[in-house]
Design a protein around this motif. Structure first.
Motif, PDB file in Angstrom:
ATOM      1  N   VAL A  70       0.961  -1.256  -0.133  1.00  0.00           N
ATOM      2  CA  VAL A  70       0.043  -0.047   0.145  1.00  0.00           C
ATOM      3  C   VAL A  70       0.861   1.300   0.066  1.00  0.00           C
ATOM      4  CG1 VAL A  70      -1.709   1.267   1.312  1.00  0.00           C
ATOM      5  CG2 VAL A  70      -1.994  -1.125   0.882  1.00  0.00           C
ATOM      6  N   GLU A  71       1.816   1.201   0.818  1.00  0.00           N
ATOM      7  CA  GLU A  71       2.803   2.346   0.756  1.00  0.00           C
ATOM      8  C   GLU A  71       3.590   2.615  -0.541  1.00  0.00           C
ATOM      9  OE1 GLU A  71       5.805   2.242   3.970  1.00  0.00           O
ATOM     10  OE2 GLU A  71       4.443   1.677   5.475  1.00  0.00           O
ATOM     11  N   ALA A  72       3.713   1.648  -1.337  1.00  0.00           N
ATOM     12  CA  ALA A  72       4.394   1.853  -2.499  1.00  0.00           C
ATOM     13  C   ALA A  72       3.606   2.575  -3.390  1.00  0.00           C
ATOM     14  CB  ALA A  72       4.952   0.464  -3.207  1.00  0.00           C
ATOM     15  N   VAL A  73       2.276   1.771  -3.635  1.00  0.00           N
ATOM     16  CA  VAL A  73       1.318   2.296  -4.437  1.00  0.00           C
ATOM     17  C   VAL A  73       1.108   3.924  -4.105  1.00  0.00           C
ATOM     18  CG1 VAL A  73      -0.930   2.245  -5.183  1.00  0.00           C
ATOM     19  CG2 VAL A  73       0.175   0.050  -4.720  1.00  0.00           C
ATOM     20  N   TRP A  74       0.831   4.171  -3.010  1.00  0.00           N
ATOM     21  CA  TRP A  74       0.518   5.691  -2.306  1.00  0.00           C
ATOM     22  C   TRP A  74       1.615   6.606  -2.738  1.00  0.00           C
ATOM     23  CZ3 TRP A  74      -4.361   5.945  -0.739  1.00  0.00           C
ATOM     24  CH2 TRP A  74      -4.905   7.203  -0.484  1.00  0.00           C
ATOM     25  N   THR A 110      -7.046   5.138   8.688  1.00  0.00           N
ATOM     26  CA  THR A 110      -5.659   4.406   8.095  1.00  0.00           C
ATOM     27  C   THR A 110      -5.369   5.418   7.080  1.00  0.00           C
ATOM     28  OG1 THR A 110      -6.661   2.424   8.485  1.00  0.00           O
ATOM     29  CG2 THR A 110      -4.875   2.358   7.008  1.00  0.00           C
ATOM     30  N   VAL A 111      -5.903   6.006   5.947  1.00  0.00           N
ATOM     31  CA  VAL A 111      -5.583   6.816   4.932  1.00  0.00           C
ATOM     32  C   VAL A 111      -4.615   8.052   5.593  1.00  0.00           C
ATOM     33  CG1 VAL A 111      -5.995   8.069   2.962  1.00  0.00           C
ATOM     34  CG2 VAL A 111      -6.962   6.038   3.246  1.00  0.00           C
ATOM     35  N   ASP A 112      -5.529   8.818   6.510  1.00  0.00           N
ATOM     36  CA  ASP A 112      -4.878   9.953   7.215  1.00  0.00           C
ATOM     37  C   ASP A 112      -3.500   9.446   7.741  1.00  0.00           C
ATOM     38  OD1 ASP A 112      -7.123  11.496   6.479  1.00  0.00           O
ATOM     39  OD2 ASP A 112      -7.888  11.309   8.577  1.00  0.00           O
ATOM     40  N   LYS A 113      -3.409   8.262   8.361  1.00  0.00           N
ATOM     41  CA  LYS A 113      -2.179   8.058   9.230  1.00  0.00           C
ATOM     42  C   LYS A 113      -1.222   7.738   8.153  1.00  0.00           C
ATOM     43  CE  LYS A 113      -0.269   4.669  12.241  1.00  0.00           C
ATOM     44  NZ  LYS A 113      -0.510   3.444  13.177  1.00  0.00           N
ATOM     45  N   LEU A 114      -1.546   7.233   7.033  1.00  0.00           N
ATOM     46  CA  LEU A 114      -0.609   6.984   5.909  1.00  0.00           C
ATOM     47  C   LEU A 114      -0.078   8.357   5.424  1.00  0.00           C
ATOM     48  CD1 LEU A 114       0.738   4.708   3.888  1.00  0.00           C
ATOM     49  CD2 LEU A 114      -1.192   5.067   2.567  1.00  0.00           C
ATOM     50  N   ASN A 115      -0.896   9.084   5.208  1.00  0.00           N
ATOM     51  CA  ASN A 115      -0.406  10.309   4.563  1.00  0.00           C
ATOM     52  C   ASN A 115       0.450  10.980   5.476  1.00  0.00           C
ATOM     53  OD1 ASN A 115      -1.510  10.800   1.888  1.00  0.00           O
ATOM     54  ND2 ASN A 115      -3.631  11.159   2.955  1.00  0.00           N
ATOM     55  N   ARG A 116       0.165  11.052   6.750  1.00  0.00           N
ATOM     56  CA  ARG A 116       1.068  11.640   7.743  1.00  0.00           C
ATOM     57  C   ARG A 116       2.573  10.969   7.783  1.00  0.00           C
ATOM     58  NH1 ARG A 116      -3.801  11.710  11.083  1.00  0.00           N
ATOM     59  NH2 ARG A 116      -2.858   9.707  12.146  1.00  0.00           N
ATOM     60  N   GLN A 117       2.486   9.509   7.667  1.00  0.00           N
ATOM     61  CA  GLN A 117       3.672   9.084   7.852  1.00  0.00           C
ATOM     62  C   GLN A 117       4.669   9.180   6.273  1.00  0.00           C
ATOM     63  OE1 GLN A 117       2.316   4.817   7.880  1.00  0.00           O
ATOM     64  NE2 GLN A 117       2.369   4.928  10.436  1.00  0.00           N
ATOM     65  N   LEU A 118       3.837   9.157   5.232  1.00  0.00           N
ATOM     66  CA  LEU A 118       4.676   9.357   3.939  1.00  0.00           C
ATOM     67  C   LEU A 118       4.813  10.886   3.951  1.00  0.00           C
ATOM     68  CD1 LEU A 118       2.773   7.009   1.729  1.00  0.00           C
ATOM     69  CD2 LEU A 118       4.885   6.548   2.828  1.00  0.00           C
ATOM     70  N   SER A 119       4.378  11.655   4.415  1.00  0.00           N
ATOM     71  CA  SER A 119       4.759  13.094   4.500  1.00  0.00           C
ATOM     72  C   SER A 119       5.992  13.195   5.346  1.00  0.00           C
ATOM     73  CB  SER A 119       3.589  14.122   5.029  1.00  0.00           C
ATOM     74  OG  SER A 119       4.187  15.370   5.014  1.00  0.00           O
TER      75      SER A 119
END
Length: 602
Positions: free
Chosen positions: A83-87, A144-153
């Motif tokens: 998921v991280e790779a796709v995002w 989960t998406v919000d958390k993912l965005n924060r982590q990848l930011s």
């Protein structure tokens, strides 16, 4: 058997024919390389043998991979890596290639620079559709998406810093295509970064992306142009260049083409922004509102040089192949660690493998009776752990090159007519993975990993320094008898280290059959095991690439594939370097199929 060497002695004996083929494969590649250097013309039969051998090697390896046991994390961990790779490929990677507010600029005349594109859908609507598809396929709620965005930011902040610095430089030096004085402004920028550069306007060419500057220069002094066949402007430039001191010009060129393979990754030159004018850096810091230290460290990794005459040979690989490995992942950290491998061994050295720490200092002890002793078992454990830790770090550039090769292969698939512009030293140019180059890199890797111990066993000064450190740590009296006693202990330690290096860590093919229960198995030295591992990755990568190519989707998989491999590796490098083959075939591929089968419509 210590935990960090378990994998060397439980290889099923069925892999022995593959090892024999792999050894022969390397020998054939070396023979062809030597023959090419000696300019031997008729290599057709040897090349035919090589490719037949490679095909057989792949077939044998594929068959065994299907039956190989896997050592996986839980499914949620594998989902997260995918998921991280796709995002990343949707949200961040496109801005590495094309930024809406920073112009990609090429004054060097590349024939391929503008052709490279990310795989992500081109329009915002289609990108959002792919995100929706991903969320449905993997049941990602808004939290989960919000958390993912924060982590990848946070993870991609190096890319944001590069963009901020590039916007500052673009504004200050007017680095845009419609600037009528662009050549002069490029020269001004170059002289700001390389004070005293002996060039005139028009000589220094520039390829600028949103996150990197590549100055394109001659690799050797250019001969004076003949006045009879050049224009007035060229005659004027030739007159100016003829006035510069030849010796200084040649010295400058030699210096700028020196290579620093690790310290400034993802560029490989010696440029270091710490040497720049402080006022210049302070202005950029003020423009970007970044700290002076961050501007300096980021700029160091943004500035590279490419040979003007062979620009396209390196451009895709270095620019789009490596830049994301630092901007979106953290490959620069092991690269930086590699720069420290030349330091001599110290008593303070510790190794951490799978969370277990071993210390060099613990191998030397003073008994209650006051005698000095060597704990041979602890020394052997430390050597094994230290070499394991260093080897995994040294594997990172090998993986980085493999992933950059995939990016380059992606481009050549799209533009096969440009193949002549990207010559390769690999014999496997028709594949996304280059095993012949990987094996060359692997030998270098073992030299780097064992360098600290090779230095210890051969350097008298290192041995003397360790003698001094042990005296201080164990509070050994300054008496001749005690120094002699310690010298004997250190000599025994050196001999043990020599034996360990010779038996297990030489970059040579070595294995033997051992008995495990009722079954036979292979005990491999470190090099043979690592070579077998990279063969498995090579085979799995090519097979997965072929399988993915058969799945009909309106978006590409290549960017996501390399991002996923890098993301998975970085989670636990000491473990996951041995799992990449399984990750590709048994984790990435089914998840891609799952994503492709999910409906994104509302």
């Amino acid at each position: 058997m210590t935990s960090y060497t378990w994998h060397y002695d439980n290889i099923p004996s069925s892999w022995e024919p593959v090892l024999e083929r792999l050894k022969k494969f390397e020998t054939l590649a070396q023979q062809i390389s030597k023959a090419k250097k000696e300019q031997k013309t008729d290599l057709s039969e040897t090349l035919k043998t090589f490719y037949t051998h490679h095909d057989a090697l792949m077939t044998d390896t594929r068959a065994r991979l299907r039956h190989a046991p896997t050592h996986y994390d839980d499914e949620a961990t594998l989902d997260a890596a995918f998921v991280e790779a796709v995002w990343l490929s949707i949200e961040h990677y496109p801005a590495l290639v094309h930024h809406p507010e920073i112009e990609n600029l090429d004054t060097a005349g590349s024939k391929i620079f503008t052709l490279f594109t990310p795989d992500a859908p081109a329009t915002p609507g289609k990108r959002e559709s792919l995100k929706t598809q991903l969320q449905r396929a993997f049941d990602l709620d808004s939290e989960t998406v919000d958390k993912l965005n924060r982590q990848l930011s946070i993870r991609t902040s190096p890319l944001q810093h590069r963009h901020q610095i590039m916007e500052s430089l673009e504004t200050r030096f007017n680095l845009v295509s419609d600037n009528p004085q662009l050549d002069a402004d490029i020269l001004q920028l170059f002289r700001s970064l390389y004070p005293g550069a002996p060039f005139v306007a028009g000589e220094v060419k520039l390829v600028k992306t949103s996150s990197a500057l590549y100055f394109c220069l001659p690799t050797e002094p250019q001969e004076k142009a003949q006045a009879s066949n050049i224009s007035a402007d060229e005659r004027s430039k030739a007159h100016k260049t003829s006035q510069r001191p030849t010796a200084y010009y040649e010295k400058f060129l030699r210096k700028i083409w020196e290579v620093e393979p690790f310290a400034h990754f993802p560029v490989f030159g010696t440029f270091n922004a710490e040497n720049l004018d402080l006022t210049f850096r302070q202005k950029i810091a003020a423009d970007t509102e970044l700290s002076l230290e961050l501007v300096t460290s980021t700029l160091t990794r943004m500035v590279g040089v490419l040979p003007l005459a062979e620009l396209d040979k390196y451009l895709i690989h270095d620019t789009w192949g490596h830049q994301w490995q630092e901007s979106l992942l953290d490959f620069e950290e092991p690269y930086t660690a590699l720069t420290l491998f030349k330091r001599p061994l110290s008593l303070t050295e510790t190794a951490s493998v799978f969370g277990e720490q071993t210390s060099f200092a613990d191998t030397f002890i003073k008994t209650k009776a006051g005698t000095i002793a060597l704990d041979s078992e602890k020394l052997q454990q430390f050597i094994d752990a230290e070499l394991y830790e260093r080897a995994i770090i040294a594997f990172t550039p090998i993986l980085a090159e493999m992933l950059a090769d995939v990016v380059e292969y992606k481009f050549l698939e799209l533009y096969p007519e440009r193949e002549h512009l990207l010559p390769s030293s690999s014999l496997l140019k028709a594949f996304p993975s280059k095993l012949d180059l990987t094996l060359v890199d692997l030998r270098t890797c073992f030299v780097h990993a064992s360098e600290v111990f090779q230095n210890w066993v051969t350097s008298e000064s290192t041995q003397q320094q360790l003698h001094k450190e042990i005296c201080e740590k164990l509070d050994i009296p300054d008496k001749a008898t005690k120094h002699k006693e310690l010298s004997h202990v250190l000599s025994a330690a050196v001999e043990l280290c020599k034996a360990q290096l010779l038996s297990f860590y030489q970059p040579e093919w070595t294995w033997e059959t051992v008995k495990i229960g009722e079954d036979g198995a292979l005990k491999l030295n470190a090099f043979s095991f690592a070579a077998l591992n990279f063969l498995r990755i090579h085979t799995a990568l090519i097979q997965t690439y072929e399988d993915l190519s058969q799945i009909d989707v309106p978006y590409g998989f290549k960017d996501i594939l390399v991002l996923a491999m890098g993301t998975f590796f970085e989670r636990q490098p000491q473990e996951n370097i041995w799992r990449l083959d399984s990750f590709l075939m048994e984790a990435f591929l089914p998840r891609w199929e799952k994503l492709a089968a999910t409906d994104s419509s509302i």
